[in-house]
Design a protein around this motif. Structure first.
Motif, PDB file in Angstrom:
ATOM      1  N   LEU A 228     113.087  47.861   6.358  1.00 18.42           N
ATOM      2  CA  LEU A 228     113.736  46.557   6.268  1.00 18.42           C
ATOM      3  C   LEU A 228     114.986  46.636   7.132  1.00 18.42           C
ATOM      4  O   LEU A 228     115.897  47.415   6.847  1.00 18.42           O
ATOM      5  N   ILE A 229     115.025  45.847   8.197  1.00 20.62           N
ATOM      6  CA  ILE A 229     116.127  45.887   9.156  1.00 20.62           C
ATOM      7  C   ILE A 229     117.092  44.740   8.862  1.00 20.62           C
ATOM      8  O   ILE A 229     116.681  43.592   8.672  1.00 20.62           O
ATOM      9  N   GLY A 230     118.376  45.053   8.835  1.00 19.84           N
ATOM     10  CA  GLY A 230     119.393  44.025   8.630  1.00 19.84           C
ATOM     11  C   GLY A 230     120.021  43.603   9.954  1.00 19.84           C
ATOM     12  O   GLY A 230     120.263  44.440  10.829  1.00 19.84           O
ATOM     13  N   ILE A 231     120.261  42.313  10.089  1.00 14.84           N
ATOM     14  CA  ILE A 231     120.953  41.771  11.259  1.00 14.84           C
ATOM     15  C   ILE A 231     121.967  40.750  10.760  1.00 14.84           C
ATOM     16  O   ILE A 231     121.658  39.960   9.874  1.00 14.84           O
ATOM     17  N   ASN A 232     123.158  40.793  11.324  1.00 18.04           N
ATOM     18  CA  ASN A 232     124.081  39.702  11.022  1.00 18.04           C
ATOM     19  C   ASN A 232     124.762  39.205  12.279  1.00 18.04           C
ATOM     20  O   ASN A 232     124.651  39.800  13.353  1.00 18.04           O
ATOM     21  N   HIS A 233     125.441  38.094  12.131  1.00 16.19           N
ATOM     22  CA  HIS A 233     126.113  37.456  13.255  1.00 16.19           C
ATOM     23  C   HIS A 233     127.286  36.666  12.715  1.00 16.19           C
ATOM     24  O   HIS A 233     127.339  36.336  11.529  1.00 16.19           O
ATOM     25  N   SER A 234     128.224  36.364  13.589  1.00 19.68           N
ATOM     26  CA  SER A 234     129.310  35.457  13.205  1.00 19.68           C
ATOM     27  C   SER A 234     129.291  34.268  14.147  1.00 19.68           C
ATOM     28  O   SER A 234     129.617  34.386  15.323  1.00 19.68           O
ATOM     29  N   ASN A 235     128.810  33.156  13.590  1.00 21.76           N
ATOM     30  CA  ASN A 235     128.804  31.877  14.297  1.00 21.76           C
ATOM     31  C   ASN A 235     127.873  31.857  15.505  1.00 21.76           C
ATOM     32  O   ASN A 235     128.135  31.170  16.490  1.00 21.76           O
ATOM     33  N   ASP A 236     126.740  32.591  15.429  1.00 21.05           N
ATOM     34  CA  ASP A 236     125.772  32.565  16.530  1.00 21.05           C
ATOM     35  C   ASP A 236     124.393  32.974  16.012  1.00 21.05           C
ATOM     36  O   ASP A 236     123.917  34.079  16.281  1.00 21.05           O
ATOM     37  N   TYR A 237     123.743  32.067  15.291  1.00 16.33           N
ATOM     38  CA  TYR A 237     122.421  32.363  14.739  1.00 16.33           C
ATOM     39  C   TYR A 237     121.403  32.619  15.839  1.00 16.33           C
ATOM     40  O   TYR A 237     120.555  33.516  15.712  1.00 16.33           O
ATOM     41  N   GLU A 238     121.472  31.883  16.928  1.00 17.79           N
ATOM     42  CA  GLU A 238     120.530  32.093  18.028  1.00 17.79           C
ATOM     43  C   GLU A 238     120.683  33.496  18.613  1.00 17.79           C
ATOM     44  O   GLU A 238     119.699  34.125  19.013  1.00 17.79           O
ATOM     45  N   GLY A 239     121.923  33.978  18.677  1.00 17.11           N
ATOM     46  CA  GLY A 239     122.156  35.341  19.153  1.00 17.11           C
ATOM     47  C   GLY A 239     121.529  36.377  18.235  1.00 17.11           C
ATOM     48  O   GLY A 239     120.995  37.402  18.693  1.00 17.11           O
ATOM     49  N   ALA A 240     121.580  36.129  16.928  1.00 15.27           N
ATOM     50  CA  ALA A 240     120.949  37.033  15.969  1.00 15.27           C
ATOM     51  C   ALA A 240     119.432  37.024  16.132  1.00 15.27           C
ATOM     52  O   ALA A 240     118.775  38.072  16.042  1.00 15.27           O
ATOM     53  N   LEU A 241     118.871  35.848  16.385  1.00 20.35           N
ATOM     54  CA  LEU A 241     117.427  35.756  16.596  1.00 20.35           C
ATOM     55  C   LEU A 241     117.005  36.498  17.861  1.00 20.35           C
ATOM     56  O   LEU A 241     115.916  37.088  17.914  1.00 20.35           O
ATOM     57  N   GLU A 242     117.860  36.481  18.872  1.00 19.27           N
ATOM     58  CA  GLU A 242     117.545  37.233  20.089  1.00 19.27           C
ATOM     59  C   GLU A 242     117.498  38.730  19.800  1.00 19.27           C
ATOM     60  O   GLU A 242     116.609  39.449  20.271  1.00 19.27           O
ATOM     61  N   ILE A 243     118.455  39.217  19.002  1.00 19.64           N
ATOM     62  CA  ILE A 243     118.446  40.641  18.626  1.00 19.64           C
ATOM     63  C   ILE A 243     117.190  40.965  17.829  1.00 19.64           C
ATOM     64  O   ILE A 243     116.554  42.011  18.032  1.00 19.64           O
ATOM     65  N   LYS A 244     116.807  40.085  16.922  1.00 19.25           N
ATOM     66  CA  LYS A 244     115.574  40.275  16.158  1.00 19.25           C
ATOM     67  C   LYS A 244     114.376  40.404  17.098  1.00 19.25           C
ATOM     68  O   LYS A 244     113.523  41.295  16.926  1.00 19.25           O
ATOM     69  N   ARG A 245     114.302  39.526  18.086  1.00 18.76           N
ATOM     70  CA  ARG A 245     113.192  39.563  19.042  1.00 18.76           C
ATOM     71  C   ARG A 245     113.177  40.879  19.812  1.00 18.76           C
ATOM     72  O   ARG A 245     112.118  41.497  20.011  1.00 18.76           O
ATOM     73  N   LEU A 246     114.346  41.341  20.239  1.00 15.80           N
ATOM     74  CA  LEU A 246     114.434  42.602  20.970  1.00 15.80           C
ATOM     75  C   LEU A 246     113.967  43.777  20.117  1.00 15.80           C
ATOM     76  O   LEU A 246     113.287  44.690  20.600  1.00 15.80           O
ATOM     77  N   ILE A 247     114.346  43.762  18.831  1.00 19.61           N
ATOM     78  CA  ILE A 247     113.932  44.840  17.918  1.00 19.61           C
ATOM     79  C   ILE A 247     112.425  44.791  17.680  1.00 19.61           C
ATOM     80  O   ILE A 247     111.748  45.829  17.654  1.00 19.61           O
ATOM     81  N   GLU A 248     111.895  43.585  17.517  1.00 16.55           N
ATOM     82  CA  GLU A 248     110.441  43.433  17.344  1.00 16.55           C
ATOM     83  C   GLU A 248     109.694  43.988  18.557  1.00 16.55           C
ATOM     84  O   GLU A 248     108.691  44.702  18.414  1.00 16.55           O
ATOM     85  N   GLU A 249     110.187  43.672  19.743  1.00 14.01           N
ATOM     86  CA  GLU A 249     109.511  44.112  20.964  1.00 14.01           C
ATOM     87  C   GLU A 249     109.608  45.624  21.157  1.00 14.01           C
ATOM     88  O   GLU A 249     108.652  46.265  21.594  1.00 14.01           O
ATOM     89  N   LYS A 250     110.757  46.200  20.813  1.00 20.17           N
ATOM     90  CA  LYS A 250     110.962  47.629  21.057  1.00 20.17           C
ATOM     91  C   LYS A 250     110.316  48.505  19.988  1.00 20.17           C
ATOM     92  O   LYS A 250     109.723  49.549  20.292  1.00 20.17           O
ATOM     93  N   PHE A 251     110.401  48.076  18.716  1.00 17.54           N
ATOM     94  CA  PHE A 251     109.970  48.937  17.617  1.00 17.54           C
ATOM     95  C   PHE A 251     108.756  48.412  16.846  1.00 17.54           C
ATOM     96  O   PHE A 251     108.149  49.168  16.086  1.00 17.54           O
ATOM     97  N   GLY A 252     108.450  47.139  16.983  1.00 11.28           N
ATOM     98  CA  GLY A 252     107.351  46.578  16.203  1.00 11.28           C
ATOM     99  C   GLY A 252     107.718  46.242  14.774  1.00 11.28           C
ATOM    100  O   GLY A 252     106.837  46.110  13.917  1.00 11.28           O
ATOM    101  N   CYS A 253     109.004  46.095  14.482  1.00 16.38           N
ATOM    102  CA  CYS A 253     109.444  45.764  13.120  1.00 16.38           C
ATOM    103  C   CYS A 253     109.005  44.355  12.737  1.00 16.38           C
ATOM    104  O   CYS A 253     108.924  43.465  13.581  1.00 16.38           O
ATOM    105  N   ARG A 254     108.757  44.163  11.433  1.00 15.10           N
ATOM    106  CA  ARG A 254     108.349  42.848  10.942  1.00 15.10           C
ATOM    107  C   ARG A 254     109.132  42.399   9.708  1.00 15.10           C
ATOM    108  O   ARG A 254     108.990  41.280   9.239  1.00 15.10           O
ATOM    109  N   ASP A 255     109.984  43.261   9.178  1.00 10.87           N
ATOM    110  CA  ASP A 255     110.686  42.966   7.930  1.00 10.87           C
ATOM    111  C   ASP A 255     112.184  42.933   8.200  1.00 10.87           C
ATOM    112  O   ASP A 255     112.787  43.978   8.517  1.00 10.87           O
ATOM    113  N   PHE A 256     112.775  41.742   8.095  1.00 11.68           N
ATOM    114  CA  PHE A 256     114.183  41.573   8.460  1.00 11.68           C
ATOM    115  C   PHE A 256     114.949  40.803   7.381  1.00 11.68           C
ATOM    116  O   PHE A 256     114.374  39.972   6.674  1.00 11.68           O
TER     117      PHE A 256
END
Length: 292
Positions: A228-256
């Motif tokens: 289970l991977i945690g991601i947070n952001h301050s005032n930039d939800y789209e930026g957090a989603l980009e990090i999620k996408r990068l992690i999915e592409e690099k590691f294949g994670c599905r639980d955030f």
């Protein structure tokens, strides 16, 4: 015997998530322009970031008092047969852990356990989630505490500070250093060491900083695709989603778990901050502090 689990708002988990997990919350006070709020109770993150964007506004935080803990602990002890586990915001960043230990000793030391998360934000939140799931699975108190200890000893916080303005406001860097850092588009990558925030690296540009963040995950993590991977952001939800996408592409994670940084943490890092949280292999020397 049932277990009542508590955390505080510095875990930065959404109230909906906490309700589903049956986790009680204590709320840290934050003062902005002479008005005191309770983070995530009387002020939500979007309003907080709007207020601190005004020139000259410097928010301040305070610890939760022993009296507040005492009142809630006494209520549970008086009205139920439940034991209490409270996982607290890192003692390296706040006095809440010490306040809760004082209240525990005044109320019922045999039924209340206070644990120093040595963590913040969603890194802290991941430990709370694991504890809540252990309780829901019917594990006894000692087994739940063991799960909490394991998570605390292994949790990693890797975060990028968006700009130097809040660090300057809080006196953490000089005005000259802040101006130079912003001018050169330098991004600070920081991490936690035994509950304290420690600078890790300086990177030029946000894109390179995010890339480096994932490289550190690869270097330090264990079985990342199944975590289970945690991601947070301050005032930039789209930026957090980009990090999620990068992690999915690099590691294949599905639980955030993705959450916005609230006022308690945001008072110290400001807008434009991004973090990732994950587990390292077992065997860390970091040992949680526990009032038990």
């Amino acid at each position: 015997m049932a277990i009542r689990l508590y955390a505080d708002n510095a875990c930065d988990l959404d109230q909906e998530v906490l309700n589903k997990l049956n986790v009680g919350l204590f709320y840290m006070p934050v003062t902005i322009k002479d008005r005191t709020y309770r983070d995530r109770l009387t002020i939500e993150p979007p309003e907080f970031y709007r207020l601190i964007s005004e020139p000259g506004v410097v928010p301040t935080t305070a610890q939760i008092t022993p009296i507040e803990y005492q009142k809630e602990f006494e209520k549970i002890i008086r009205e139920t047969d439940d034991d209490i586990i409270y996982i607290a915001f890192s003692s390296g960043l706040s006095g809440t852990y010490q306040s809760a230990c004082i209240a525990r000793d005044m109320v019922a030391p045999d039924r209340i356990t206070v644990i120093d998360s040595k963590s913040a934000s969603v890194g802290y939140g991941l430990t709370v989630i694991r504890a809540a799931r252990a309780i829901a699975a019917g594990k006894d108190k000692s087994a739940v505490i063991a799960e909490i200890e394991d998570n605390i000893s292994r949790i990693q916080h890797i975060f990028i500070v968006g700009n130097f303005d809040m660090l300057k406001k809080g006196g953490r860097v000089s005005a000259a250093s802040a101006a130079l850092g912003n001018l050169l588009n330098i991004k600070l990558i920081l991490h936690f060491v035994d509950g304290f925030i420690v600078p890790l690296e300086k990177v030029h540009g946000l894109k390179k900083a995010k890339k480096r963040m994932l490289e550190i995950m690869d270097e330090r993590g264990e079985d990342i695709p199944n975590q289970l991977i945690g991601i947070n952001h301050s005032n930039d939800y789209e930026g957090a989603l980009e990090i999620k996408r990068l992690i999915e592409e690099k590691f294949g994670c599905r639980d955030f778990v993705i959450s916005e940084i609230g006022a308690a943490i945001g008072s110290h890092v400001g807008a434009g901050t991004y973090s990732v949280f994950f587990l390292t292999p077992s065997g860390s020397v970091k040992t949680p502090k526990i009032c038990i």
